[in-house]
Design an enzyme around this catalytic site. Structure first.
Site, mmCIF file in Angstrom:
data_model
loop_
_atom_site.group_PDB
_atom_site.id
_atom_site.type_symbol
_atom_site.label_atom_id
_atom_site.label_comp_id
_atom_site.label_asym_id
_atom_site.label_seq_id
_atom_site.Cartn_x
_atom_site.Cartn_y
_atom_site.Cartn_z
ATOM 1 N N ASP A 73 74.689 28.391 5.099
ATOM 2 C CA ASP A 73 74.186 27.091 5.540
ATOM 3 C C ASP A 73 73.081 27.296 6.581
ATOM 4 O O ASP A 73 73.301 27.955 7.601
ATOM 5 C CB ASP A 73 75.336 26.276 6.136
ATOM 6 C CG ASP A 73 74.941 24.857 6.466
ATOM 7 O OD1 ASP A 73 74.068 24.666 7.341
ATOM 8 O OD2 ASP A 73 75.493 23.924 5.860
ATOM 9 N N GLY A 74 71.905 26.721 6.329
ATOM 10 C CA GLY A 74 70.779 26.908 7.231
ATOM 11 C C GLY A 74 71.026 26.344 8.616
ATOM 12 O O GLY A 74 70.559 26.909 9.613
ATOM 13 N N ASP A 132 62.020 24.280 4.519
ATOM 14 C CA ASP A 132 61.662 23.682 3.229
ATOM 15 C C ASP A 132 62.932 23.545 2.400
ATOM 16 O O ASP A 132 63.026 24.024 1.273
ATOM 17 C CB ASP A 132 60.625 24.557 2.512
ATOM 18 C CG ASP A 132 60.047 23.870 1.276
ATOM 19 O OD1 ASP A 132 60.106 22.629 1.206
ATOM 20 O OD2 ASP A 132 59.555 24.584 0.388
#
Length: 304
Positions: free
Chosen positions: A162-163, A180
């Site tokens: 998970d970013g 992005d």
């Protein structure tokens, strides 16, 4: 990919034509936007992988274009099969405009892999830069070979996590952080909240550069820019990447950001003129945003 074009009963070719050629994809060869042999949508060779799941990605071949789709309404990424490293979408070329502010970063991190356009561009153009790409969807990562994304090595890696969690907890401090990360519903709420942008600021410190791709949504976009600006001491500029569709936000808490006109001009002159990124074009896009920011934040006595 399937071995034969999908039948008319499987794919609405008119819809695909509108989706792909309506995106103003930039081809390297002048006049080759729609080859003459494709007289109608029915003549375009189309191949489609089966969806991985109800919300999973699909890979579509449309002539010379390989696209990653999240359902029929969302094209996440695209690649020319004849030239895999070419950046088709203008917003990706604008995101690479970070080199006008940070020309040779030591470390880059990206949130969102997609078809790997930005990852490939950074890997190719910045041979001395360490690159980490964070992608939450393992199905997207499984497509990396189809999109010619390089394998992991000593300076390039793709991590499935998970970013938001990665930005908040990973120990390294990048020079540039590119955001992005889109799904089948657009920009996820978790990548839109003030807390996330605060985490980005903390991770980047006082000198790191945030580069965020956003949909140019008339209602949501101003709110997101205000949140980014709030996290980065008001030092954020937004650049239109296309006539419509996307805007790219650059933000940095360094008191020297945004830089002067002359500094950006010199940076553009020092960068190579390499297809598909013409940094002089990016410079012309960025200059109006610099003027607007200075008009709002710089007193006349200190203006340039």
């Amino acid at each position: 990919m399937t071995d034969a074009p999908a039948s008319a009963t499987d794919v609405d070719l008119e819809l695909l034509h509108d989706l792909l050629f309506g995106l103003r994809l930039e081809c390297a060869d002048s006049g080759s936007r729609v080859p003459d042999r494709y007289k109608t949508a029915q003549d375009v060779p189309v191949m489609l992988d089966a969806p991985f799941g109800p919300a999973g990605p699909m890979v579509l071949r449309f002539g010379d274009v390989l696209s990653l789709l999240f359902g029929w309404s969302t094209i996440q990424s695209a690649m020319r099969l004849s030239k895999p490293d070419h950046l088709l979408f203008d917003y990706t070329r604008m995101m690479m405009g970070f080199r006008l502010f940070s020309s040779d970063p030591t470390r880059i991190e990206m949130i969102g892999l997609g078809g790997g356009s930005l990852a490939k561009a950074c890997y190719r153009d910045l041979p001395n830069t360490d690159i980490t790409v964070i992608e939450i969807d393992p199905q997207v990562i499984s497509l990396r070979e189809q999109f010619h994304i390089p394998p992991d090595d000593h300076r390039f890696r793709v991590i499935c996590t998970d970013g938001v969690d990665y930005v908040a907890t990973a120990p390294e401090r990048p020079d540039v952080l590119l955001i992005d990360g889109f799904d089948n519903k657009g920009l996820p709420a978790a990548l839109s909240e003030q807390a996330f942008y605060d985490s980005c600021r903390a991770r980047l410190g006082s000198h790191g550069l945030l580069v965020a791709n956003m949909c140019d949504n008339a209602r949501a976009f101003p709110t997101l820019v205000r949140r980014i600006a709030a996290s980065f001491d008001g030092r954020a500029i937004a650049i239109p990447a296309e006539q419509r569709g996307n805007r790219v936000v650059f933000a940095c808490a360094d008191p020297a950001f945004p830089p002067t006109f002359d500094a950006v001009r010199h940076a553009a002159q020092d960068l190579p003129l390499r297809d598909p990124i013409d940094y002089s074009i990016k410079l012309r896009r960025i200059m109006p945003a610099l003027r607007r920011w200075q008009a709002l934040h710089v007193s006349p006595a200190n203006s340039l």
